[in-house]
Motif scaffolding. Structure first.
Motif, PDB file in Angstrom:
ATOM      1  N   ALA A 319       0.822  -1.207   0.000  1.00  0.00           N
ATOM      2  CA  ALA A 319       0.000   0.000   0.000  1.00  0.00           C
ATOM      3  C   ALA A 319       0.861   1.264   0.000  1.00  0.00           C
ATOM      4  O   ALA A 319       0.353   2.361  -0.307  1.00  0.00           O
ATOM      5  N   ARG A 320       2.127   1.134   0.342  1.00  0.00           N
ATOM      6  CA  ARG A 320       3.027   2.286   0.371  1.00  0.00           C
ATOM      7  C   ARG A 320       3.795   2.462  -0.933  1.00  0.00           C
ATOM      8  O   ARG A 320       4.680   3.307  -1.038  1.00  0.00           O
ATOM      9  N   VAL A 321       3.450   1.660  -1.945  1.00  0.00           N
ATOM     10  CA  VAL A 321       4.044   1.817  -3.269  1.00  0.00           C
ATOM     11  C   VAL A 321       3.182   2.812  -4.040  1.00  0.00           C
ATOM     12  O   VAL A 321       2.014   2.542  -4.325  1.00  0.00           O
ATOM     13  N   ASP A 322       3.748   3.968  -4.349  1.00  0.00           N
ATOM     14  CA  ASP A 322       2.949   5.054  -4.902  1.00  0.00           C
ATOM     15  C   ASP A 322       3.084   5.220  -6.412  1.00  0.00           C
ATOM     16  O   ASP A 322       2.844   6.297  -6.952  1.00  0.00           O
ATOM     17  N   LEU A 323       3.445   4.157  -7.108  1.00  0.00           N
ATOM     18  CA  LEU A 323       3.515   4.214  -8.567  1.00  0.00           C
ATOM     19  C   LEU A 323       2.131   3.986  -9.157  1.00  0.00           C
ATOM     20  O   LEU A 323       1.231   3.448  -8.490  1.00  0.00           O
ATOM     21  N   PRO A 324       1.906   4.373 -10.408  1.00  0.00           N
ATOM     22  CA  PRO A 324       0.590   4.157 -11.040  1.00  0.00           C
ATOM     23  C   PRO A 324       0.159   2.706 -10.982  1.00  0.00           C
ATOM     24  O   PRO A 324       0.984   1.782 -11.005  1.00  0.00           O
ATOM     25  N   ALA A 325      -1.162   2.493 -10.924  1.00  0.00           N
ATOM     26  CA  ALA A 325      -1.709   1.137 -10.769  1.00  0.00           C
ATOM     27  C   ALA A 325      -1.350   0.229 -11.936  1.00  0.00           C
ATOM     28  O   ALA A 325      -1.325  -0.997 -11.783  1.00  0.00           O
ATOM     29  N   ASP A 326      -1.080   0.806 -13.113  1.00  0.00           N
ATOM     30  CA  ASP A 326      -0.774  -0.034 -14.280  1.00  0.00           C
ATOM     31  C   ASP A 326       0.727  -0.334 -14.401  1.00  0.00           C
ATOM     32  O   ASP A 326       1.168  -0.932 -15.383  1.00  0.00           O
ATOM     33  N   THR A 327       1.526   0.047 -13.402  1.00  0.00           N
ATOM     34  CA  THR A 327       2.958  -0.270 -13.418  1.00  0.00           C
ATOM     35  C   THR A 327       3.154  -1.782 -13.354  1.00  0.00           C
ATOM     36  O   THR A 327       2.491  -2.479 -12.591  1.00  0.00           O
ATOM     37  N   LEU A 328       4.058  -2.275 -14.177  1.00  0.00           N
ATOM     38  CA  LEU A 328       4.345  -3.709 -14.201  1.00  0.00           C
ATOM     39  C   LEU A 328       5.697  -3.977 -13.533  1.00  0.00           C
ATOM     40  O   LEU A 328       6.634  -3.180 -13.643  1.00  0.00           O
ATOM     41  N   TYR A 329       5.772  -5.130 -12.874  1.00  0.00           N
ATOM     42  CA  TYR A 329       6.959  -5.478 -12.100  1.00  0.00           C
ATOM     43  C   TYR A 329       7.548  -6.794 -12.598  1.00  0.00           C
ATOM     44  O   TYR A 329       6.806  -7.722 -12.935  1.00  0.00           O
ATOM     45  N   ARG A 330       8.879  -6.839 -12.613  1.00  0.00           N
ATOM     46  CA  ARG A 330       9.565  -8.044 -13.078  1.00  0.00           C
ATOM     47  C   ARG A 330      10.168  -8.837 -11.920  1.00  0.00           C
ATOM     48  O   ARG A 330      10.592  -9.969 -12.097  1.00  0.00           O
ATOM     49  N   LEU A 331      10.217  -8.250 -10.724  1.00  0.00           N
ATOM     50  CA  LEU A 331      10.810  -8.939  -9.569  1.00  0.00           C
ATOM     51  C   LEU A 331      10.165  -8.436  -8.294  1.00  0.00           C
ATOM     52  O   LEU A 331       9.815  -7.265  -8.170  1.00  0.00           O
ATOM     53  N   VAL A 332      10.016  -9.353  -7.330  1.00  0.00           N
ATOM     54  CA  VAL A 332       9.581  -8.980  -5.989  1.00  0.00           C
ATOM     55  C   VAL A 332      10.416  -9.763  -4.981  1.00  0.00           C
ATOM     56  O   VAL A 332      10.814 -10.906  -5.234  1.00  0.00           O
ATOM     57  N   GLY A 333      10.724  -9.144  -3.863  1.00  0.00           N
ATOM     58  CA  GLY A 333      11.485  -9.808  -2.815  1.00  0.00           C
ATOM     59  C   GLY A 333      10.933  -9.459  -1.444  1.00  0.00           C
ATOM     60  O   GLY A 333      10.339  -8.397  -1.252  1.00  0.00           O
ATOM     61  N   VAL A 334      11.116 -10.374  -0.506  1.00  0.00           N
ATOM     62  CA  VAL A 334      10.710 -10.161   0.884  1.00  0.00           C
ATOM     63  C   VAL A 334      11.915 -10.427   1.762  1.00  0.00           C
ATOM     64  O   VAL A 334      12.565 -11.471   1.633  1.00  0.00           O
ATOM     65  N   GLY A 335      12.226  -9.480   2.646  1.00  0.00           N
ATOM     66  CA  GLY A 335      13.410  -9.629   3.475  1.00  0.00           C
ATOM     67  C   GLY A 335      13.179  -9.282   4.925  1.00  0.00           C
ATOM     68  O   GLY A 335      12.163  -8.663   5.291  1.00  0.00           O
ATOM     69  N   LEU A 336      14.120  -9.693   5.751  1.00  0.00           N
ATOM     70  CA  LEU A 336      14.161  -9.363   7.173  1.00  0.00           C
ATOM     71  C   LEU A 336      15.502  -8.698   7.460  1.00  0.00           C
ATOM     72  O   LEU A 336      16.535  -9.125   6.944  1.00  0.00           O
ATOM     73  N   GLY A 337      15.479  -7.671   8.286  1.00  0.00           N
ATOM     74  CA  GLY A 337      16.717  -6.979   8.615  1.00  0.00           C
ATOM     75  C   GLY A 337      16.687  -6.423  10.024  1.00  0.00           C
ATOM     76  O   GLY A 337      15.779  -6.702  10.805  1.00  0.00           O
ATOM     77  N   ASN A 338      17.724  -5.632  10.338  1.00  0.00           N
ATOM     78  CA  ASN A 338      17.832  -5.034  11.665  1.00  0.00           C
ATOM     79  C   ASN A 338      17.838  -6.134  12.733  1.00  0.00           C
ATOM     80  O   ASN A 338      17.108  -6.087  13.715  1.00  0.00           O
ATOM     81  N   PHE A 339      18.706  -7.134  12.520  1.00  0.00           N
ATOM     82  CA  PHE A 339      18.780  -8.274  13.439  1.00  0.00           C
ATOM     83  C   PHE A 339      19.449  -7.883  14.750  1.00  0.00           C
ATOM     84  O   PHE A 339      20.319  -7.000  14.789  1.00  0.00           O
ATOM     85  N   PHE A 340      19.061  -8.539  15.809  1.00  0.00           N
ATOM     86  CA  PHE A 340      19.723  -8.366  17.096  1.00  0.00           C
ATOM     87  C   PHE A 340      19.759  -9.709  17.813  1.00  0.00           C
ATOM     88  O   PHE A 340      18.984 -10.620  17.507  1.00  0.00           O
ATOM     89  N   ASP A 341      20.696  -9.841  18.754  1.00  0.00           N
ATOM     90  CA  ASP A 341      20.788 -11.066  19.539  1.00  0.00           C
ATOM     91  C   ASP A 341      19.690 -11.088  20.591  1.00  0.00           C
ATOM     92  O   ASP A 341      19.290 -10.036  21.107  1.00  0.00           O
ATOM     93  N   PRO A 342      19.176 -12.259  20.930  1.00  0.00           N
ATOM     94  CA  PRO A 342      18.059 -12.336  21.885  1.00  0.00           C
ATOM     95  C   PRO A 342      18.318 -11.647  23.209  1.00  0.00           C
ATOM     96  O   PRO A 342      17.394 -11.146  23.842  1.00  0.00           O
TER      97      PRO A 342
END
Length: 355
Positions: A319-342
């Motif tokens: 929902a925070r992607v503000d490009l036009p609705a007809d924009t086409l995408y060739r790749l998507v990724g999901v990541g985790l970051g800002n790791f810390f030790d328990p």
């Protein structure tokens, strides 16, 4: 002078599959889930003859090699073999820096074993890997980290290549600049525009001019062209980020990516299970048809606790992607970051700045 070894397992995931299933030996093996949105995790050397490579869409791999045997990845098994290999390396030095499940740097300047040279240690490690795991590894030996990595690729598969200190400059000179770590297609093009296509030409270029044009990295490029690398082996480097991504055979609108995002979240969460560290930040990565890259990130009040929660946050980031609705995408990724030790207090900063 430091002595470095880079060990790289040969077609690791595919080789494990061929080792454990004799019917796969000698056949083109592709480690990947089948499907239009899957990508190749690994390819055996028999499959590589047909042009199949890691990170390639699985459907393209199937077109290139119709007789390929597709095997779904089993990361639990690969991790167990990786731990065996790591234990072998640690017999020779405590300075082992894993880069992934299938490769690592070693500093053998002051080895634990009684072997007399870095070359002898590399030979011993390769022999022990073969004897104890039934797999092959390639090794590079050099007086600098980045050179050891180049060397390990020189005689793959199942090879050993040594760059001695007095051979560094002559070895580097004819190499294309793309062989230097960090020089991708964009930087390669920028250097080519300056008439620089080989490391020798890069070495001849004025270091201050490179720095003025490319900033600190320009100076780094000049140093590497001269064989200078102050990088050290950092054992047990803590996990900083984990991600998975898919490249589509056909470009898709944002609204068609929900199922892929859920699948990627599941795969990223499975990879996260391999570290005791906890991730605070969820990252969504998108690449448009025009190769524009966007990232959106969110650090919730409580760290994600499941693949489902990770997927939900990643989908909300759409929902925070503000490009036009007809924009086409060739790749998507999901990541985790800002790791810390328990046992640490997690930081509040997001992995990326404001989108």
């Amino acid at each position: 002078m430091h002595k470095f070894i880079h060990i790289d397992m040969d077609a690791f995931y595919a080789s494990v599959e061929q080792r454990d299933d004799p019917s796969l030996r000698g056949r083109p093996v592709v480690v990947a889930w089948r499907g239009a949105r899957s990508v190749v995790c690994a390819a055996s050397y028999e499959a590589r003859v047909f042009g199949v490579r890691s990170a390639m869409p699985a459907v393209r791999a199937e077109r290139l090699c119709p007789d390929a045997v597709f095997v779904p990845p089993d990361f639990t098994r690969y991790k167990a073999v990786s731990q065996q290999v790591r234990a072998i390396m640690l017999r020779h030095t405590d300075l082992v820096e894993p880069l992934s499940l299938d490769e690592a740097y070693l500093d053998v300047t002051a080895p634990k074993s009684a072997l007399g040279s870095a070359t002898a240690i590399a030979r011993a490690i390769r022999a022990q890997i073969r004897e104890e795991t039934g797999l092959t590894a390639s090794a590079g030996v050099a007086p600098a980290k980045f050179l050891a990595k180049i060397a390990s690729d020189w005689r793959k598969p199942d090879g050993l290549f040594v760059i001695r200190p007095n051979e560094v400059l002559d070895f580097l000179a004819p190499l294309p600049v793309a062989r230097i770590h960090g020089v991708g297609k964009v930087m390669e093009g920028k250097l080519a525009a300056l008439g620089i296509t080989t490391v020798g030409q890069l070495r001849a270029a004025d270091a201050h001019a490179l720095q003025a044009r490319f900033g600190r990295y320009g100076l780094r490029l000049s140093e590497l062209a001269h064989g200078i690398d102050h990088g050290e082996v950092r054992p047990d480097r803590p996990t900083q980020s984990i991600s998975t991504e898919d490249t589509f055979e056909h470009d898709l609108p944002l609204g068609a990516l929900d199922d892929t995002i859920r699948d990627l979240a599941t795969r990223t969460w499975a990879a996260r299970d391999r570290t005791p560290r906890i991730a605070r930040t969820v990252v969504l990565k998108l690449k448009t048809r025009e190769f524009r890259i966007l990232t959106r990130s969110h650090t919730p009040e409580h760290p994600p606790a499941s693949a489902a929660m990770l997927a939900r946050i990643a989908l909300e980031l759409c929902a925070r992607v503000d490009l036009p609705a007809d924009t086409l995408y060739r790749l998507v990724g999901v990541g985790l970051g800002n790791f810390f030790d328990p046992d640490d207090t997690p930081g509040q900063a997001e992995l990326f700045g404001p989108p």
